[in-house]
Design a protein around this motif. Structure first.
Motif, PDB file in Angstrom:
ATOM      1  N   ALA A  57       0.823  -1.276   0.139  1.00 19.61           N
ATOM      2  CA  ALA A  57       0.074  -0.042   0.008  1.00 19.61           C
ATOM      3  C   ALA A  57       0.834   1.288  -0.013  1.00 19.61           C
ATOM      4  N   PRO A  58       0.562   2.208  -0.533  1.00 18.21           N
ATOM      5  CA  PRO A  58       1.024   3.484  -0.665  1.00 18.21           C
ATOM      6  C   PRO A  58       1.118   4.149   0.622  1.00 18.21           C
ATOM      7  N   PRO A  59       2.320   5.113   0.878  1.00 14.83           N
ATOM      8  CA  PRO A  59       2.203   5.520   2.263  1.00 14.83           C
ATOM      9  C   PRO A  59       1.024   6.676   2.180  1.00 14.83           C
ATOM     10  N   LYS A  60       0.584   7.068   3.599  1.00 10.12           N
ATOM     11  CA  LYS A  60      -0.369   7.794   3.863  1.00 10.12           C
ATOM     12  C   LYS A  60       0.421   9.401   4.353  1.00 10.12           C
ATOM     13  N   ILE A  61      -0.237  10.363   3.729  1.00 11.13           N
ATOM     14  CA  ILE A  61       0.323  11.534   3.949  1.00 11.13           C
ATOM     15  C   ILE A  61      -0.661  12.615   4.359  1.00 11.13           C
ATOM     16  N   ARG A  62      -0.235  13.266   5.237  1.00  9.56           N
ATOM     17  CA  ARG A  62      -1.212  14.367   5.912  1.00  9.56           C
ATOM     18  C   ARG A  62      -0.501  15.721   5.927  1.00  9.56           C
ATOM     19  N   ALA A  63      -1.152  16.716   5.365  1.00 11.35           N
ATOM     20  CA  ALA A  63      -0.206  18.228   5.290  1.00 11.35           C
ATOM     21  C   ALA A  63      -0.900  18.890   6.459  1.00 11.35           C
ATOM     22  N   PHE A  64      -0.091  19.735   7.048  1.00 16.11           N
ATOM     23  CA  PHE A  64      -0.377  20.821   7.831  1.00 16.11           C
ATOM     24  C   PHE A  64       0.087  22.270   7.428  1.00 16.11           C
ATOM     25  N   PHE A  65      -0.790  23.149   7.358  1.00 16.63           N
ATOM     26  CA  PHE A  65      -0.158  24.603   6.873  1.00 16.63           C
ATOM     27  C   PHE A  65      -0.400  25.360   8.232  1.00 16.63           C
ATOM     28  N   ASP A  66       0.760  26.161   8.073  1.00 15.46           N
ATOM     29  CA  ASP A  66       1.110  27.008   9.257  1.00 15.46           C
ATOM     30  C   ASP A  66       0.852  28.658   8.341  1.00 15.46           C
ATOM     31  N   GLU A  67      -0.092  29.075   8.655  1.00 13.93           N
ATOM     32  CA  GLU A  67      -0.576  30.293   8.057  1.00 13.93           C
ATOM     33  C   GLU A  67       0.705  31.528   8.208  1.00 13.93           C
ATOM     34  N   PRO A  68       0.907  31.813   9.486  1.00  9.01           N
ATOM     35  CA  PRO A  68       1.912  32.935   9.678  1.00  9.01           C
ATOM     36  C   PRO A  68       3.207  32.759   8.867  1.00  9.01           C
ATOM     37  N   THR A  69       4.002  31.501   8.539  1.00  7.87           N
ATOM     38  CA  THR A  69       5.097  31.269   7.576  1.00  7.87           C
ATOM     39  C   THR A  69       4.832  30.977   6.312  1.00  7.87           C
ATOM     40  N   ASN A  70       3.508  30.674   6.177  1.00  6.47           N
ATOM     41  CA  ASN A  70       3.174  30.190   4.701  1.00  6.47           C
ATOM     42  C   ASN A  70       3.889  28.901   4.260  1.00  6.47           C
ATOM     43  N   THR A  71       4.018  27.837   5.422  1.00  8.94           N
ATOM     44  CA  THR A  71       4.712  26.729   5.352  1.00  8.94           C
ATOM     45  C   THR A  71       3.743  25.636   5.496  1.00  8.94           C
ATOM     46  N   VAL A  72       4.198  24.418   4.693  1.00  6.96           N
ATOM     47  CA  VAL A  72       3.573  23.108   4.801  1.00  6.96           C
ATOM     48  C   VAL A  72       4.444  22.125   5.174  1.00  6.96           C
ATOM     49  N   SER A  73       3.930  21.579   6.514  1.00  8.37           N
ATOM     50  CA  SER A  73       4.575  20.466   7.080  1.00  8.37           C
ATOM     51  C   SER A  73       3.909  19.032   6.734  1.00  8.37           C
ATOM     52  N   TYR A  74       4.417  17.983   6.959  1.00 11.62           N
ATOM     53  CA  TYR A  74       3.759  17.060   6.647  1.00 11.62           C
ATOM     54  C   TYR A  74       3.914  15.727   7.724  1.00 11.62           C
ATOM     55  N   LEU A  75       2.962  14.872   7.799  1.00 14.15           N
ATOM     56  CA  LEU A  75       3.064  13.740   8.515  1.00 14.15           C
ATOM     57  C   LEU A  75       2.871  12.541   7.406  1.00 14.15           C
ATOM     58  N   VAL A  76       3.759  11.615   7.627  1.00 16.26           N
ATOM     59  CA  VAL A  76       3.876  10.575   6.433  1.00 16.26           C
ATOM     60  C   VAL A  76       4.240   9.433   7.220  1.00 16.26           C
ATOM     61  N   TRP A  77       3.196   8.411   6.933  1.00 16.92           N
ATOM     62  CA  TRP A  77       3.382   7.105   7.526  1.00 16.92           C
ATOM     63  C   TRP A  77       3.118   5.863   6.595  1.00 16.92           C
ATOM     64  N   ASP A  78       3.983   4.608   6.932  1.00 13.94           N
ATOM     65  CA  ASP A  78       3.474   3.543   6.319  1.00 13.94           C
ATOM     66  C   ASP A  78       2.102   2.793   6.780  1.00 13.94           C
ATOM     67  N   PRO A  79       1.174   2.582   6.325  1.00 13.07           N
ATOM     68  CA  PRO A  79      -0.063   2.113   6.908  1.00 13.07           C
ATOM     69  C   PRO A  79      -0.115   0.689   7.384  1.00 13.07           C
ATOM     70  N   ALA A  80       0.935  -0.098   6.949  1.00 15.52           N
ATOM     71  CA  ALA A  80       0.967  -1.289   7.289  1.00 15.52           C
ATOM     72  C   ALA A  80       1.736  -1.474   8.706  1.00 15.52           C
ATOM     73  N   THR A  81       2.801  -0.529   8.879  1.00 15.49           N
ATOM     74  CA  THR A  81       3.648  -0.696  10.147  1.00 15.49           C
ATOM     75  C   THR A  81       3.040   0.375  11.269  1.00 15.49           C
ATOM     76  N   LYS A  82       2.550   1.639  10.667  1.00 22.20           N
ATOM     77  CA  LYS A  82       2.100   2.630  11.319  1.00 22.20           C
ATOM     78  C   LYS A  82       3.565   3.598  11.782  1.00 22.20           C
ATOM     79  N   ASP A  83       4.620   3.041  11.351  1.00 22.11           N
ATOM     80  CA  ASP A  83       6.027   3.852  11.487  1.00 22.11           C
ATOM     81  C   ASP A  83       5.857   5.204  10.631  1.00 22.11           C
ATOM     82  N   GLY A  84       6.142   6.354  11.218  1.00 24.46           N
ATOM     83  CA  GLY A  84       5.775   7.539  10.449  1.00 24.46           C
ATOM     84  C   GLY A  84       7.090   8.657  10.662  1.00 24.46           C
ATOM     85  N   ALA A  85       7.088   9.801   9.789  1.00 24.30           N
ATOM     86  CA  ALA A  85       7.898  10.673  10.007  1.00 24.30           C
ATOM     87  C   ALA A  85       7.106  12.238   9.995  1.00 24.30           C
TER      88      ALA A  85
END
Length: 80
Positions: A1-29
């Motif tokens: 299965a492809p990795p899961k990706i969730r984006a988080f936008f920080d308006e004050p800095t106009n920056t996008v950060s990400y939570l990425v994980w393997d749906p099988a192991t639930k290990d993430g970055a």
């Protein structure tokens, strides 16, 4: 299965950060987390990064890595 990706936008800095994980192991970055910085008071807090940690918990993700993709001249990192 492809990795899961969730984006988080920080308006004050106009920056996008990400939570990425393997749906099988639930290990993430977390990628490029933002540290909240108040220029007027000279204080920092982790409210933005806390949202990412909370989302990881809701998804059952164990954050194993915090990755910085480049030097950040536009914001401070919450990687520490």
């Amino acid at each position: 299965a492809p990795p899961k990706i969730r984006a988080f936008f920080d308006e004050p800095t106009n920056t996008v950060s990400y939570l990425v994980w393997d749906p099988a192991t639930k290990d993430g970055a977390v990628i490029d987390p933002v540290l909240d910085w108040d220029h007027k008071s000279g204080t920092a807090d982790t409210a933005f990064a806390d949202r990412m940690v909370k989302a990881a918990g809701e998804e059952g993700v164990a954050i194993r890595w915090v990755l910085e993709t480049h030097a950040h001249a536009d914001h401070l990192t919450a990687a520490c």
